[in-house]
Design a protein around this motif. Structure first.
Motif, PDB file in Angstrom:
ATOM      1  N   SER A 125       0.811  -1.224   0.000  1.00  0.00           N
ATOM      2  CA  SER A 125       0.000   0.000   0.000  1.00  0.00           C
ATOM      3  C   SER A 125       0.842   1.270   0.000  1.00  0.00           C
ATOM      4  N   GLY A 126       2.086   1.164   0.463  1.00  0.00           N
ATOM      5  CA  GLY A 126       2.921   2.347   0.587  1.00  0.00           C
ATOM      6  C   GLY A 126       2.744   3.078   1.903  1.00  0.00           C
ATOM      7  N   LEU A 127       1.809   2.619   2.746  1.00  0.00           N
ATOM      8  CA  LEU A 127       1.597   3.225   4.053  1.00  0.00           C
ATOM      9  C   LEU A 127       2.688   2.772   5.026  1.00  0.00           C
ATOM     10  N   ARG A 128       2.931   3.584   6.055  1.00  0.00           N
ATOM     11  CA  ARG A 128       3.782   3.115   7.155  1.00  0.00           C
ATOM     12  C   ARG A 128       3.050   1.972   7.843  1.00  0.00           C
ATOM     13  N   TYR A 129       3.774   0.973   8.270  1.00  0.00           N
ATOM     14  CA  TYR A 129       3.095  -0.178   8.860  1.00  0.00           C
ATOM     15  C   TYR A 129       3.964  -0.859   9.904  1.00  0.00           C
ATOM     16  N   THR A 130       3.287  -1.607  10.772  1.00  0.00           N
ATOM     17  CA  THR A 130       3.911  -2.599  11.634  1.00  0.00           C
ATOM     18  C   THR A 130       3.035  -3.832  11.579  1.00  0.00           C
ATOM     19  N   LEU A 131       3.624  -4.989  11.354  1.00  0.00           N
ATOM     20  CA  LEU A 131       2.893  -6.250  11.310  1.00  0.00           C
ATOM     21  C   LEU A 131       3.175  -7.015  12.595  1.00  0.00           C
ATOM     22  N   LEU A 132       2.136  -7.254  13.364  1.00  0.00           N
ATOM     23  CA  LEU A 132       2.263  -8.016  14.605  1.00  0.00           C
ATOM     24  C   LEU A 132       1.827  -9.445  14.340  1.00  0.00           C
ATOM     25  N   ARG A 133       2.719 -10.396  14.602  1.00  0.00           N
ATOM     26  CA  ARG A 133       2.443 -11.798  14.294  1.00  0.00           C
ATOM     27  C   ARG A 133       2.503 -12.627  15.579  1.00  0.00           C
ATOM     28  N   PRO A 134       1.411 -12.626  16.349  1.00  0.00           N
ATOM     29  CA  PRO A 134       1.402 -13.369  17.610  1.00  0.00           C
ATOM     30  C   PRO A 134       1.146 -14.856  17.408  1.00  0.00           C
ATOM     31  N   ASN A 135       1.695 -15.656  18.318  1.00  0.00           N
ATOM     32  CA  ASN A 135       1.372 -17.071  18.374  1.00  0.00           C
ATOM     33  C   ASN A 135      -0.006 -17.222  19.016  1.00  0.00           C
ATOM     34  N   ALA A 136      -0.410 -18.440  19.321  1.00  0.00           N
ATOM     35  CA  ALA A 136      -1.742 -18.708  19.891  1.00  0.00           C
ATOM     36  C   ALA A 136      -1.977 -17.885  21.151  1.00  0.00           C
ATOM     37  N   PHE A 137      -3.194 -17.341  21.278  1.00  0.00           N
ATOM     38  CA  PHE A 137      -3.551 -16.550  22.454  1.00  0.00           C
ATOM     39  C   PHE A 137      -3.776 -17.475  23.658  1.00  0.00           C
ATOM     40  N   MET A 138      -3.232 -17.104  24.800  1.00  0.00           N
ATOM     41  CA  MET A 138      -3.516 -17.854  26.027  1.00  0.00           C
ATOM     42  C   MET A 138      -5.000 -17.821  26.349  1.00  0.00           C
ATOM     43  N   GLN A 139      -5.657 -16.695  26.061  1.00  0.00           N
ATOM     44  CA  GLN A 139      -7.077 -16.550  26.383  1.00  0.00           C
ATOM     45  C   GLN A 139      -7.958 -17.496  25.570  1.00  0.00           C
ATOM     46  N   ASN A 140      -7.435 -18.048  24.479  1.00  0.00           N
ATOM     47  CA  ASN A 140      -8.216 -19.017  23.708  1.00  0.00           C
ATOM     48  C   ASN A 140      -8.445 -20.308  24.479  1.00  0.00           C
ATOM     49  N   ALA A 141      -7.784 -20.439  25.619  1.00  0.00           N
ATOM     50  CA  ALA A 141      -8.001 -21.608  26.468  1.00  0.00           C
ATOM     51  C   ALA A 141      -9.459 -21.724  26.913  1.00  0.00           C
ATOM     52  N   VAL A 142     -10.194 -20.624  26.915  1.00  0.00           N
ATOM     53  CA  VAL A 142     -11.604 -20.700  27.321  1.00  0.00           C
ATOM     54  C   VAL A 142     -12.404 -21.582  26.362  1.00  0.00           C
ATOM     55  N   GLN A 143     -11.870 -21.811  25.162  1.00  0.00           N
ATOM     56  CA  GLN A 143     -12.547 -22.693  24.214  1.00  0.00           C
ATOM     57  C   GLN A 143     -12.516 -24.149  24.676  1.00  0.00           C
ATOM     58  N   TRP A 144     -11.676 -24.453  25.655  1.00  0.00           N
ATOM     59  CA  TRP A 144     -11.609 -25.814  26.187  1.00  0.00           C
ATOM     60  C   TRP A 144     -12.670 -26.065  27.251  1.00  0.00           C
ATOM     61  N   ALA A 145     -13.412 -25.037  27.622  1.00  0.00           N
ATOM     62  CA  ALA A 145     -14.303 -25.117  28.782  1.00  0.00           C
ATOM     63  C   ALA A 145     -15.327 -26.235  28.672  1.00  0.00           C
ATOM     64  N   HIS A 146     -15.872 -26.462  27.477  1.00  0.00           N
ATOM     65  CA  HIS A 146     -16.944 -27.458  27.340  1.00  0.00           C
ATOM     66  C   HIS A 146     -16.455 -28.854  27.723  1.00  0.00           C
ATOM     67  N   THR A 147     -15.312 -29.281  27.164  1.00  0.00           N
ATOM     68  CA  THR A 147     -14.837 -30.636  27.481  1.00  0.00           C
ATOM     69  C   THR A 147     -14.235 -30.713  28.879  1.00  0.00           C
ATOM     70  N   ILE A 148     -13.728 -29.585  29.387  1.00  0.00           N
ATOM     71  CA  ILE A 148     -13.247 -29.580  30.772  1.00  0.00           C
ATOM     72  C   ILE A 148     -14.419 -29.805  31.727  1.00  0.00           C
ATOM     73  N   LYS A 149     -15.508 -29.091  31.481  1.00  0.00           N
ATOM     74  CA  LYS A 149     -16.686 -29.239  32.344  1.00  0.00           C
ATOM     75  C   LYS A 149     -17.309 -30.620  32.217  1.00  0.00           C
ATOM     76  N   ALA A 150     -17.351 -31.141  30.979  1.00  0.00           N
ATOM     77  CA  ALA A 150     -18.038 -32.414  30.749  1.00  0.00           C
ATOM     78  C   ALA A 150     -17.189 -33.628  31.105  1.00  0.00           C
ATOM     79  N   ARG A 151     -15.873 -33.546  30.797  1.00  0.00           N
ATOM     80  CA  ARG A 151     -15.055 -34.756  30.920  1.00  0.00           C
ATOM     81  C   ARG A 151     -13.695 -34.535  31.570  1.00  0.00           C
ATOM     82  N   ASP A 152     -13.441 -33.328  32.077  1.00  0.00           N
ATOM     83  CA  ASP A 152     -12.142 -33.017  32.673  1.00  0.00           C
ATOM     84  C   ASP A 152     -10.996 -33.237  31.686  1.00  0.00           C
ATOM     85  N   THR A 153     -11.228 -32.873  30.430  1.00  0.00           N
ATOM     86  CA  THR A 153     -10.217 -33.066  29.405  1.00  0.00           C
ATOM     87  C   THR A 153     -10.103 -31.840  28.496  1.00  0.00           C
TER      88      THR A 153
END
Length: 285
Positions: A125-153
């Motif tokens: 684009s020609g614009l000034r930029y910074t590209l941030l490339r993070p690895n997996a978010f720690m907060q995405n762990a909340v997506q495990w909640a269903h199987t943790i609640k149901a099966r402790d896994t």
């Protein structure tokens, strides 16, 4: 200055808005029409449909600095090209884009390829930029909640893979620096936590905060795909996630960088520090 933030009510965006306003900067939060709006005297919430870039010209008028974050999308590369084009025409001069660890327009992995295409759109684009490339978010762990609640896994098709996952707050801190200070222009910054851990280790840490013994259960990728399909996940999103899991199994997410410390002056948070903040969601589903 006033800084425009897309994804302002999301995992990273809400933390970034808090950091920017905490430093006295005004924020123009571009939010989904009818969606939740961030609060604060320094926050101006503006309805914006990111999937229709042509409608954003007015929302970006008067803005020189833009934090660009978009949700997972079947054609994210084209979406980003449209957004960058309208931003440039509106007078934006500087873009800090939330990309992804491993982004590469030539990648066979859908998520990495699309993020690479988005990065390329910003670069060209020609614009000034910074590209941030993070690895997996720690907060995405909340997506495990269903199987943790149901099966402790925690059920994921990743085998013994280790991942240098990162706290969303640390991503926001680096983004705030990139938006308000000099030094990161024309850089691509890989962001990670302080160490790479396996999902068995993550399960052990989760065990300490939920008060039960949690384990990681590995499953075959095709089985994971069938589960996602049964839960209504679109075919393209299933392919994207399975491709990402394949990179984890191949060890491509183990690398640890010093980027957070380099730009913020402090060490990134460890998953053991973040997990207590997620305890209620993980325990109660």
């Amino acid at each position: 200055m006033t800084i425009a933030v897309t994804g302002a009510t999301g995992t990273v965006g809400v933390r970034l808005v808090a950091r920017l306003t905490g430093r006295g900067h005004r924020v123009r939060a571009l939010v989904r029409p009818g969606g939740r709006r961030p609060a604060g005297d320094l926050v101006e919430a503006v309805p914006a449909d990111l999937e229709r870039p042509e409608t954003l010209r007015e929302a970006l008028t008067g803005i020189t600095d833009l934090f660009l974050l978009t949700p997972l999308h079947p054609d994210q590369g084209s979406l980003h090209r449209g957004l960058v084009d309208v931003a440039k025409r509106a007078g934006v001069e500087h873009v800090v884009r939330l990309s992804a660890f491993g982004a590469d327009p030539a990648s066979p992995v859908l998520i990495h390829r699309q993020h690479g295409e988005g990065d390329q759109a910003v670069i060209e684009s020609g614009l000034r930029y910074t590209l941030l490339r993070p690895n997996a978010f720690m907060q995405n762990a909340v997506q495990w909640a269903h199987t943790i609640k149901a099966r402790d896994t925690i059920v994921l098709p990743v085998g013994p893979a280790k991942v240098s996952m990162i706290d969303a707050g640390d991503i926001a801190e680096v983004a705030a620096v990139a938006l308000t200070e000099n030094g990161t222009d024309y850089r691509s910054l890989d962001l990670t936590g302080p160490r790479a851990i396996s999902y068995a280790t993550a399960a052990a840490i989760v065990s300490t905060v939920v008060g039960r013994h949690i384990t990681h259960v590995d499953i075959a990728p095709d089985e994971a795909g069938r589960v996602m399909a049964a839960n209504g996940v679109p075919e393209w999103a299933i392919a994207a996630r399975l491709g990402l899991y394949e990179t984890l199994r191949a060890g491509e997410a183990e690398h640890v960088t010093t980027t957070v410390a380099d730009w913020t002056g402090r060490q990134p948070r460890d998953f053991a520090e973040v997990a207590p903040d997620l305890a209620a969601a993980l325990r109660d589903g």
